[in-house]
Design a protein around this motif. Structure first.
Motif, PDB file in Angstrom:
ATOM      1  N   GLY A  28      -1.866 -53.169  58.998  1.00 23.28           N
ATOM      2  CA  GLY A  28      -1.019 -52.520  58.008  1.00 23.28           C
ATOM      3  C   GLY A  28      -0.234 -51.378  58.602  1.00 23.28           C
ATOM      4  O   GLY A  28      -0.232 -51.139  59.804  1.00 23.28           O
ATOM      5  N   ALA A  29       0.401 -50.664  57.728  1.00 22.04           N
ATOM      6  CA  ALA A  29       1.328 -49.607  58.133  1.00 22.04           C
ATOM      7  C   ALA A  29       0.592 -48.332  58.521  1.00 22.04           C
ATOM      8  O   ALA A  29      -0.472 -48.023  57.990  1.00 22.04           O
ATOM      9  CB  ALA A  29       2.283 -49.321  56.987  1.00 22.04           C
ATOM     10  N   VAL A  30       1.201 -47.584  59.453  1.00 21.20           N
ATOM     11  CA  VAL A  30       0.672 -46.304  59.898  1.00 21.20           C
ATOM     12  C   VAL A  30       1.806 -45.286  59.879  1.00 21.20           C
ATOM     13  O   VAL A  30       2.925 -45.595  60.286  1.00 21.20           O
ATOM     14  CB  VAL A  30       0.092 -46.397  61.328  1.00 21.20           C
ATOM     15  N   GLY A  31       1.536 -44.080  59.385  1.00 22.29           N
ATOM     16  CA  GLY A  31       2.513 -42.994  59.394  1.00 22.29           C
ATOM     17  C   GLY A  31       1.848 -41.723  59.889  1.00 22.29           C
ATOM     18  O   GLY A  31       0.659 -41.514  59.671  1.00 22.29           O
ATOM     19  N   VAL A  32       2.612 -40.868  60.569  1.00 20.78           N
ATOM     20  CA  VAL A  32       2.084 -39.646  61.164  1.00 20.78           C
ATOM     21  C   VAL A  32       2.983 -38.471  60.809  1.00 20.78           C
ATOM     22  O   VAL A  32       4.207 -38.601  60.801  1.00 20.78           O
ATOM     23  CB  VAL A  32       2.018 -39.787  62.707  1.00 20.78           C
ATOM     24  N   ASP A  33       2.362 -37.321  60.510  1.00 15.41           N
ATOM     25  CA  ASP A  33       3.126 -36.097  60.317  1.00 15.41           C
ATOM     26  C   ASP A  33       2.326 -34.937  60.882  1.00 15.41           C
ATOM     27  O   ASP A  33       1.099 -34.932  60.802  1.00 15.41           O
ATOM     28  CB  ASP A  33       3.425 -35.842  58.831  1.00 15.41           C
ATOM     29  N   ILE A  34       3.014 -33.979  61.457  1.00 15.09           N
ATOM     30  CA  ILE A  34       2.366 -32.770  61.965  1.00 15.09           C
ATOM     31  C   ILE A  34       3.231 -31.578  61.558  1.00 15.09           C
ATOM     32  O   ILE A  34       4.450 -31.616  61.706  1.00 15.09           O
ATOM     33  CB  ILE A  34       2.141 -32.830  63.491  1.00 15.09           C
ATOM     34  N   GLU A  35       2.579 -30.575  60.988  1.00 16.76           N
ATOM     35  CA  GLU A  35       3.294 -29.392  60.492  1.00 16.76           C
ATOM     36  C   GLU A  35       2.454 -28.159  60.730  1.00 16.76           C
ATOM     37  O   GLU A  35       1.233 -28.197  60.626  1.00 16.76           O
ATOM     38  CB  GLU A  35       3.525 -29.489  58.977  1.00 16.76           C
ATOM     39  N   ALA A  36       3.120 -27.057  60.972  1.00 19.55           N
ATOM     40  CA  ALA A  36       2.472 -25.745  61.033  1.00 19.55           C
ATOM     41  C   ALA A  36       2.630 -25.084  59.667  1.00 19.55           C
ATOM     42  O   ALA A  36       3.580 -25.388  58.937  1.00 19.55           O
ATOM     43  CB  ALA A  36       3.115 -24.888  62.110  1.00 19.55           C
ATOM     44  N   PRO A  37       1.725 -24.194  59.289  1.00 21.43           N
ATOM     45  CA  PRO A  37       1.875 -23.486  58.012  1.00 21.43           C
ATOM     46  C   PRO A  37       3.196 -22.718  57.995  1.00 21.43           C
ATOM     47  O   PRO A  37       3.607 -22.148  58.995  1.00 21.43           O
ATOM     48  CB  PRO A  37       0.698 -22.504  57.997  1.00 21.43           C
ATOM     49  N   ARG A  38       3.865 -22.742  56.840  1.00 25.26           N
ATOM     50  CA  ARG A  38       5.115 -21.985  56.692  1.00 25.26           C
ATOM     51  C   ARG A  38       5.315 -21.625  55.234  1.00 25.26           C
ATOM     52  O   ARG A  38       4.896 -22.345  54.339  1.00 25.26           O
ATOM     53  CB  ARG A  38       6.305 -22.756  57.250  1.00 25.26           C
ATOM     54  N   SER A  39       5.957 -20.515  55.001  1.00 28.37           N
ATOM     55  CA  SER A  39       6.120 -20.008  53.641  1.00 28.37           C
ATOM     56  C   SER A  39       7.008 -20.909  52.795  1.00 28.37           C
ATOM     57  O   SER A  39       6.914 -20.892  51.568  1.00 28.37           O
ATOM     58  CB  SER A  39       6.691 -18.591  53.671  1.00 28.37           C
ATOM     59  N   GLN A  40       7.844 -21.699  53.405  1.00 27.90           N
ATOM     60  CA  GLN A  40       8.726 -22.600  52.657  1.00 27.90           C
ATOM     61  C   GLN A  40       7.935 -23.563  51.776  1.00 27.90           C
ATOM     62  O   GLN A  40       8.390 -23.929  50.692  1.00 27.90           O
ATOM     63  CB  GLN A  40       9.604 -23.391  53.618  1.00 27.90           C
ATOM     64  N   LEU A  41       6.726 -23.958  52.200  1.00 28.90           N
ATOM     65  CA  LEU A  41       5.913 -24.870  51.384  1.00 28.90           C
ATOM     66  C   LEU A  41       5.590 -24.257  50.030  1.00 28.90           C
ATOM     67  O   LEU A  41       5.607 -24.948  49.014  1.00 28.90           O
ATOM     68  CB  LEU A  41       4.626 -25.255  52.113  1.00 28.90           C
ATOM     69  N   ASP A  42       5.306 -22.958  50.013  1.00 26.46           N
ATOM     70  CA  ASP A  42       5.029 -22.275  48.743  1.00 26.46           C
ATOM     71  C   ASP A  42       6.254 -22.324  47.824  1.00 26.46           C
ATOM     72  O   ASP A  42       6.128 -22.538  46.624  1.00 26.46           O
ATOM     73  CB  ASP A  42       4.630 -20.815  48.975  1.00 26.46           C
ATOM     74  N   ARG A  43       7.428 -22.119  48.412  1.00 25.53           N
ATOM     75  CA  ARG A  43       8.655 -22.082  47.612  1.00 25.53           C
ATOM     76  C   ARG A  43       9.026 -23.441  47.037  1.00 25.53           C
ATOM     77  O   ARG A  43       9.609 -23.510  45.955  1.00 25.53           O
ATOM     78  CB  ARG A  43       9.816 -21.549  48.450  1.00 25.53           C
ATOM     79  N   VAL A  44       8.717 -24.533  47.745  1.00 23.29           N
ATOM     80  CA  VAL A  44       9.141 -25.864  47.285  1.00 23.29           C
ATOM     81  C   VAL A  44       7.987 -26.697  46.726  1.00 23.29           C
ATOM     82  O   VAL A  44       8.159 -27.868  46.412  1.00 23.29           O
ATOM     83  CB  VAL A  44       9.868 -26.645  48.409  1.00 23.29           C
ATOM     84  N   ALA A  45       6.815 -26.100  46.571  1.00 23.04           N
ATOM     85  CA  ALA A  45       5.635 -26.837  46.102  1.00 23.04           C
ATOM     86  C   ALA A  45       5.898 -27.586  44.800  1.00 23.04           C
ATOM     87  O   ALA A  45       5.432 -28.718  44.621  1.00 23.04           O
ATOM     88  CB  ALA A  45       4.443 -25.898  45.937  1.00 23.04           C
ATOM     89  N   GLY A  46       6.643 -27.001  43.894  1.00 23.76           N
ATOM     90  CA  GLY A  46       6.937 -27.656  42.614  1.00 23.76           C
ATOM     91  C   GLY A  46       7.725 -28.946  42.757  1.00 23.76           C
ATOM     92  O   GLY A  46       7.699 -29.798  41.874  1.00 23.76           O
ATOM     93  N   LYS A  47       8.406 -29.103  43.879  1.00 23.28           N
ATOM     94  CA  LYS A  47       9.196 -30.318  44.100  1.00 23.28           C
ATOM     95  C   LYS A  47       8.365 -31.466  44.656  1.00 23.28           C
ATOM     96  O   LYS A  47       8.746 -32.614  44.523  1.00 23.28           O
ATOM     97  CB  LYS A  47      10.369 -30.026  45.033  1.00 23.28           C
ATOM     98  N   PHE A  48       7.227 -31.161  45.305  1.00 21.86           N
ATOM     99  CA  PHE A  48       6.440 -32.249  45.883  1.00 21.86           C
ATOM    100  C   PHE A  48       5.024 -32.366  45.329  1.00 21.86           C
ATOM    101  O   PHE A  48       4.406 -33.418  45.443  1.00 21.86           O
ATOM    102  CB  PHE A  48       6.415 -32.163  47.425  1.00 21.86           C
ATOM    103  N   MET A  49       4.501 -31.329  44.693  1.00 22.97           N
ATOM    104  CA  MET A  49       3.152 -31.400  44.133  1.00 22.97           C
ATOM    105  C   MET A  49       3.179 -32.003  42.735  1.00 22.97           C
ATOM    106  O   MET A  49       4.093 -31.762  41.964  1.00 22.97           O
ATOM    107  CB  MET A  49       2.523 -30.008  44.079  1.00 22.97           C
ATOM    108  N   ARG A  50       2.140 -32.780  42.441  1.00 20.87           N
ATOM    109  CA  ARG A  50       1.947 -33.355  41.107  1.00 20.87           C
ATOM    110  C   ARG A  50       0.756 -32.660  40.459  1.00 20.87           C
ATOM    111  O   ARG A  50      -0.113 -32.140  41.159  1.00 20.87           O
ATOM    112  CB  ARG A  50       1.645 -34.854  41.230  1.00 20.87           C
TER     113      ARG A  50
END
Length: 115
Positions: A28-50
């Motif tokens: 099956g399919a495999v996907g990879v992501d790597i990210e460092a903590p950043r304040s932008q996640l707090d600002r855009v959380a409403g756009k990606f969190m359910r």
């Protein structure tokens, strides 16, 4: 890509030495992501969190959703459509993915594989 896949992911660490982060054999399919903590996640959380997302942190949610989005290979879903629950991640077409995490310095690696 279909069939059995073997994925070895070499990444340079801070001392510029290569090491293998993970190794998977899966169908099956495999996907990879790597990210460092950043304040932008707090600002855009409403756009990606359910409201029903269950995750350890915003960084865990973001990397899981990004890895699953890449594995799903579909432009018809958004990051917000991806539901993160304990143990599995689901997309609207009903497919499920297992996500494994690895901390690398301050960054978080997420590897999603279709189950």
């Amino acid at each position: 890509v279909t069939g059995v896949q073997t994925c070895a992911l070499p990444i340079c660490d801070q001392a510029a030495r290569q090491r293998k982060l993970c190794y998977h054999e899966c169908e099956g399919a495999v996907g990879v992501d790597i990210e460092a903590p950043r304040s932008q996640l707090d600002r855009v959380a409403g756009k990606f969190m359910r409201a029903d997302d269950e995750c350890e942190s915003l960084l865990h949610a973001w990397t899981a959703k990004e890895a699953v989005y890449k594995a799903a290979g579909s432009d018809s879903i958004t990051i917000h459509d991806i539901a993160v629950a304990a143990g599995t991640v689901r997309i609207p077409d009903g497919r499920e993915f297992a996500v494994e995490y690895q901390v690398i310095g301050e960054a978080l690696l997420a590897v999603a594989r279709e189950i």
